[in-house]
Design an enzyme around this catalytic site. Structure first.
Site, mmCIF file in Angstrom:
data_model
loop_
_atom_site.group_PDB
_atom_site.id
_atom_site.type_symbol
_atom_site.label_atom_id
_atom_site.label_comp_id
_atom_site.label_asym_id
_atom_site.label_seq_id
_atom_site.Cartn_x
_atom_site.Cartn_y
_atom_site.Cartn_z
ATOM 1 N N HIS A 87 34.439 39.464 44.875
ATOM 2 C CA HIS A 87 34.809 38.659 46.040
ATOM 3 C C HIS A 87 34.145 37.253 46.166
ATOM 4 O O HIS A 87 34.489 36.469 47.004
ATOM 5 C CB HIS A 87 34.989 39.336 47.479
ATOM 6 C CG HIS A 87 35.742 40.507 47.302
ATOM 7 N ND1 HIS A 87 37.210 40.573 47.443
ATOM 8 C CD2 HIS A 87 35.469 41.941 47.545
ATOM 9 C CE1 HIS A 87 37.760 41.786 47.277
ATOM 10 N NE2 HIS A 87 36.894 42.750 47.301
ATOM 11 N N ASP A 95 39.871 46.978 40.356
ATOM 12 C CA ASP A 95 39.262 47.261 41.818
ATOM 13 C C ASP A 95 40.638 47.425 42.459
ATOM 14 O O ASP A 95 41.652 46.870 42.437
ATOM 15 C CB ASP A 95 38.404 46.226 42.391
ATOM 16 C CG ASP A 95 37.720 46.655 43.446
ATOM 17 O OD1 ASP A 95 36.655 46.862 43.210
ATOM 18 O OD2 ASP A 95 38.157 46.590 44.738
ATOM 19 N N HIS A 144 40.701 46.362 45.565
ATOM 20 C CA HIS A 144 41.042 45.125 46.387
ATOM 21 C C HIS A 144 41.238 43.977 45.478
ATOM 22 O O HIS A 144 40.734 43.941 44.421
ATOM 23 C CB HIS A 144 39.488 44.757 47.116
ATOM 24 C CG HIS A 144 39.237 46.068 47.900
ATOM 25 N ND1 HIS A 144 38.248 47.025 47.690
ATOM 26 C CD2 HIS A 144 39.438 46.145 49.258
ATOM 27 C CE1 HIS A 144 38.128 47.923 48.606
ATOM 28 N NE2 HIS A 144 38.800 47.288 49.747
ATOM 29 N N ASP A 148 37.648 52.204 43.469
ATOM 30 C CA ASP A 148 38.085 52.639 44.554
ATOM 31 C C ASP A 148 39.853 52.954 44.830
ATOM 32 O O ASP A 148 40.324 52.907 45.765
ATOM 33 C CB ASP A 148 37.788 51.499 45.781
ATOM 34 C CG ASP A 148 37.911 50.101 45.069
ATOM 35 O OD1 ASP A 148 38.466 50.018 44.147
ATOM 36 O OD2 ASP A 148 37.386 49.225 45.845
#
Lengths: 447, 587
Positions: A124, A163, A165, A252
């Site tokens: 991020h 991931d 996200h 995740d």
């Protein structure tokens, strides 16, 4: 260090088909805060599981010490108006260093593949770093990649981000780079942080099609993920022909993850990794630290090593989790068709930039959730026909005044380079805070 | 006085040692009989006491280093072992276990915190046990993944096994073999212990009786592969640890021999040092870190079985006094094959041409560094080599005298050999110093191993000492060769023990598998409490010894947050009594 008879100690049938170097850096003495998902114990159980499996006795699997990254590695990727010393701590250098060590194992260390199981994560973290976002401070994959490019001359690289996200940071770092293909598979941004990563985000105006987003509906399971990997990611990688494939391996999407809503299993992850066939994997998120990480990491390691992972079944696995709904599969099939079409012909689909006097311009507001900072950005890319273009980013937060970040890309043409130099002199004249990065000459300055 | 016994393949050596000075008072050598070690032991002990005229009652301890266990395994003279393995999720055990009709994989599992995640199936357990019994299993190994964190499943299966196999069948639980995490190695270690139970029991019974008959009243200790000893009682429970004690006895022997009387040389303090042992075929390098023998990270491998048995860390190079010397295309090569004894020692080689290459020892003869056998033969061989067109041209540069040329060639071989040792030591340091670390602190405070000197033993050591010193750029000591070094080393061995403690306050459980300790703990259990429990376990196990303070290798405490939001701690401690000599001022 292995034991005194390394050859004998390794049992016969158990052997890695691909030699795999692991850099495991659990940072047992660091956390964002004691109860934060990104805390000391995050890799504790994974480490115990790997040890208990006797993983490091397997011929072809080796464990390596991480190097520390240094500020030069960080400034090769990021601009940091508050000053790196205020954002970057030893754990970030160790985590980025672990990724670098993993990359070097493949390019110079005689390993077929490598995996950095490290924390804190990084996907991020964007080009400009004003603070912490989504548990990340600096982008560990990008820091690794730029170091490898400098050291080994690697050019065309694909990053496949698995991931849950959207890796908005990695997307941002490489948004204008036609030599870096960034593909992200993630839970639909309308239902999860950071709320981006839609199919129409295809890269900057001079790097169209080098960013591919594959948002998947909540509760997508193994079938859906595998379909997306085999039918979307694989053909794109085959067509693009990267020299190196990096996997941002966030764990995740697991059905037990507490902060997401997907249904991937450890074996599903492993099959996905087998299909992507990355050279280097770098751990990203994954916060089901007891129910998922030990199993997912083990399965992914076995997949990277080309070994059987069929018996890595999580204690909490239930067969009814396996199904992906018909609607979900229909959606992914439609997504495949549209994604492959846009990848082949990115065309003039809107890139979110407006054109102004020879520059592509966009304005952005970026939120740093870890530190509660709002950033305002004005980004200008020189519309160059010969190179990826000079990039100028003006940035400010409610804590700081405007500063300008000048980025001359690795393959910049002389015109873009001299325009960048000129912009630096202008900033100096106007006493405007500036940061300057010339990737061609590996020079990073601030004033 | 301390007594030491080293049962080697050919000889059984015994030594009587003064416990204060480390001086050898008497030693004897008796042949080792094939198939039975006890007669050799008895003979050497009996002669030792007789020849030294020592009062048997003044012997404070007898320490035995024996190949018994190893030989039993290598020759298959062991009991058939039935194995119950509970792997749970993970790597398929069939991949690491040899084909074995007595190996059973059963359902039932524990996770990485030791929580039972799948109960065993009583029917499957019963059926497996019945079939193992029918197939002739005479001992059992029961191993569950993550059992060091919770022995519950292993114990429940052991209880079932007792019902079927009775009270006399040895049953080894994985939990009891080691606190280290490594399921395949724990399986192999438990298997070795189960296999050796009977032979070890017989041996200790006979040894105990024989030593009493000789008037010895002292405790009997057995030497382990980690260069420490343990009591015969412990050896009965953990016979596998006695395998591979030969090199350990040797290392301790050198340490004892090299002790200069009354000096405080830095060579014998806590410095890091190399132990270099050059034999005929190979050169073995071991390390002392801060004065303590460096141990392998995992454990000993015995006849293809990787175990958790703590053992010395060693590396070998195929280079020794008997290494073959050759010239190829103007370059010299040493080994890796062995040519046989030096030509100078070989009666067959009187008539040139020689039927095989000269050896490194011949080169030392030519250089007058050594005088082994008929050195004329060595010179003769080198005269022939310089006439070979493959001989390096540099040898002939500017010197007409063939003797000078021979010496120049021998010098090249020697330089090559020394370079190999030098390169290996650098490689070893690189390997050890690049071990993974797991905390920011370790990464920032990076303590590296830096040997300050080397101990050099083996036949060529005396001759090569000064040369090796130049090559390594380190002080090199070559203690005199001694026929009783291993027995001396055994006599002076200290008790060693390594133990790991796991505590999980959310599960309310603490275990120290190496001491077979388990207890329930409260939510307020802290690292200090764990440290105290560990110290107590050491103190209780070593009541009769005076080993001093246990060293803490690591003590870690992790804040843990359950998915339900409950907070607790996971604690891990590893402590040890490290190896060394019983003498004061060592290690």
């Amino acid at each position: 260090m292995s034991d005194s008879q390394p050859a004998d100690a390794k049992s016969g049938a158990l052997k890695a088909a691909h030699s795999l170097g692991l850099v495991i850096f659990p940072a047992f003495d660091w956390a964002i805060s004691p109860t934060h998902p990104e805390r000391e114990e995050r890799l504790l159980y994974t480490q115990d599981q790997l040890r208990e499996e006797g993983l490091f006795d397997i011929p072809g699997i080796s464990e390596h010490r991480p190097d520390m990254a240094d500020m030069a590695d960080i400034s090769r990727v990021h601009f940091c108006p508050p000053g790196f010393e205020r954002i970057v701590e030893a754990p970030h250098l160790a985590s980025a260093g672990s990724a670098i060590s993993a990359g070097r194992l493949v390019l110079a260390g005689g390993c077929d593949k490598s995996f950095a199981l490290t924390r804190p994560p990084g996907h991020h973290a964007m080009k400009v770093v004003q603070g912490g976002r989504g548990f990340c401070a600096v982008n560990i994959e990008a820091i690794m990649l730029e170091r490898l490019r400098g050291e080994f001359g690697v050019r065309r690289v694909a990053i496949v981000d698995t991931d849950c996200h959207h890796g908005d940071g990695s997307q941002d770092v490489y948004w204008h780079d036609p030599d870096t293909l960034y593909i992200s598979l993630h839970q639909d941004g309308r239902t999860l942080y950071p709320g981006s990563g839609f199919p129409n985000e295809l890269g900057g105006p001079l790097a169209r099609g080098a960013t591919i987003n594959i948002p998947l509906p909540p509760r997508t399971g193994d079938e859906g993920f595998l379909y997306a990997t085999e039918e979307i990611v694989r053909p794109i990688l085959d067509a693009w022909k990267p020299d190196l494939v990096i996997n941002s391996a966030g764990q995740d999407n697991h059905f037990s993850d507490p902060i997401t809503d997907m249904r991937l299993s450890a074996r599903g992850y492993a099959e996905m990794v087998r299909c992507i066939n990355p050279d280097v994997a770098v751990l990203e998120g994954g916060y089901s630290i007891q129910g998922a990480l030990p199993y997912v990491n083990l399965a992914v390691i076995l997949a990277l090593a080309g070994m059987d992972f069929s018996r890595v079944v999580e204690p909490a696995w239930r067969d009814d989790l396996a199904a992906t709904s018909t609607e979900c599969m229909d959606y992914i099939r439609r997504l495949r068709d549209s994604t492959l079409t846009t990848f082949e012909r990115p065309g003039n689909a809107a890139s979110g930039h407006r054109f102004e006097n020879g520059w592509f311009v966009r304005e952005r507001d970026i939120y740093y959730d870890t530190d509660g900072i709002h950033e305002q950005q004005n980004e200008r890319l020189r519309a160059c026909e010969n190179c990826p273009g000079l990039l100028l980013i003006r940035t400010r937060t409610h804590y700081s005044d405007w500063s300008v970040c000048i980025h001359i890309p690795r393959s910049a043409c002389p015109d873009c380079a001299s325009a960048g130099e000129e912009r630096k002199r202008e900033a100096e004249r106007k006493r405007e805070p500036w940061e300057f990065s010339d990737q061609r000459r590996d020079i990073y300055l601030r004033g | 006085m301390l007594a030491g016994l080293d049962v080697g393949g050919t000889f059984t050596d015994a030594a009587l040692v003064d416990g204060k000075s480390g001086r050898c008072i008497a030693w004897v050598k008796a042949p080792t009989r094939t198939g039975a070690v006890l007669p050799g032991i008895l003979e050497s002990l009996e002669r030792l006491l007789r020849e030294s005229r020592a009062d048997a009652r003044t012997v404070k301890r007898l320490t035995v280093s024996s190949t018994l266990g190893l030989n039993a395994l290598l020759t298959g003279n062991t009991r058939p072992v039935g194995v119950l393995a509970l792997p749970g999720p993970g790597i398929d055990p069939a991949l690491f276990w040899p084909r074995d009709p007595l190996f059973r994989v059963l359902p039932g599992a524990q996770d990485h915190r030791g929580r039972v995640t799948a109960a065993p199936d009583p029917k499957a357990v019963g059926a497996a046990l019945e079939s193992l019994k029918k197939l002739g299993a005479k001992a059992l190994a029961i191993v569950c993944k993550f059992s060091p964190k919770n022995p519950e499943l292993e114990k429940s299966l052991a209880a079932e096994a007792r019902k079927i196999f009775g009270a006399d069948t040895p049953i080894v639980l994985g939990f009891e073999t080691s606190g280290s995490l490594n399921f395949p190695r724990r399986l192999h270690t438990a298997w070795c212990n189960a296999a050796l139970c009977a032979v070890s029991r017989d041996f200790h019974r006979d040894l105990e009786k024989a030593s009493r008959d000789l008037g010895l009243t002292c405790p009997i200790h057995i030497l382990k592969a980690d260069a420490g000893s343990f009591s015969a009682t412990e050896a009965l429970r953990d016979p596998a640890s006695t395998m591979g004690s030969g090199p350990a006895a040797g290392l301790l022997g050198i340490l004892a021999m090299a002790r200069p009387s009354g000096t405080d040389s830095p060579l014998f303090g806590a410095a890091d040092k190399y132990m270099i042992d050059m034999g005929g075929t190979s050169t073995d390098i071991a390390l002392l870190a801060a004065g303590q023998p460096l141990l392998a990270r995992e454990g000993l491998t015995v006849s293809g079985r990787p175990t958790l048995i703590r053992t010395l860390w060693t590396r070998s190079i195929a280079l020794g006094g008997d290494s073959a010397l050759r010239c190829k295309n103007g370059e010299v090569s040493i080994g890796p094959d062995r040519s046989g004894p030096a030509l100078s020692l070989d009666p067959e080689q009187k008539d040139a041409p020689f039927s095989r290459p000269a050896t490194l020892t011949d080169a030392l003869n030519v250089l007058d560094i050594a005088r082994v056998g008929d050195t004329h033969l060595s010179r003769h061989a080198f005269m022939r080599m310089i006439d070979d067109p493959a001989c390096p041209p540099a040898v002939k540069n500017g010197q007409a005298d063939p003797e000078d040329q021979s010496r120049a060639l021998a010098r090249l071989f020697l330089a090559g050999a020394l370079r190999r040792i030098k390169e290996k030591t650098s490689e070893i340091l690189e390997e050890i110093n690049s071990q993974p670390v797991y905390t920011i602190r370790e990464l920032l405070v990076d303590k590296k191993l830096e040997p300050e000197c080397a101990m050099f033993i083996g036949a060529p050591a005396g001759a090569l000492r000064a040369e090796l010193e130049k090559a390594l750029v380190l002080p090199v000591v070559a203690p005199e060769e001694s026929p009783f070094a291993n027995a001396l080393g055994a006599a002076l061995a200290r008790p060693t023990k390594a133990a790991e403690l796991y505590a999980d306050t959310l599960l309310g459980r603490m275990t120290i598998p190496d001491f077979r300790v388990e207890k329930n703990i409260g939510s307020d259990y802290r690292l200090e409490d764990a440290g105290r429990d560990m110290s107590r376990a050491f103190a209780e196990a070593f009541r009769d010894e005076e080993p001093g303070q246990a060293q803490t290798v690591f003590a870690e405490s992790f804040a843990v947050l359950d998915p339900s939001g409950r907070r607790g701690r996971i604690l891990r401690i590893r402590s040890q009594y490290a190896a060394g000599l019983v003498l004061k001022g060592e290690g």
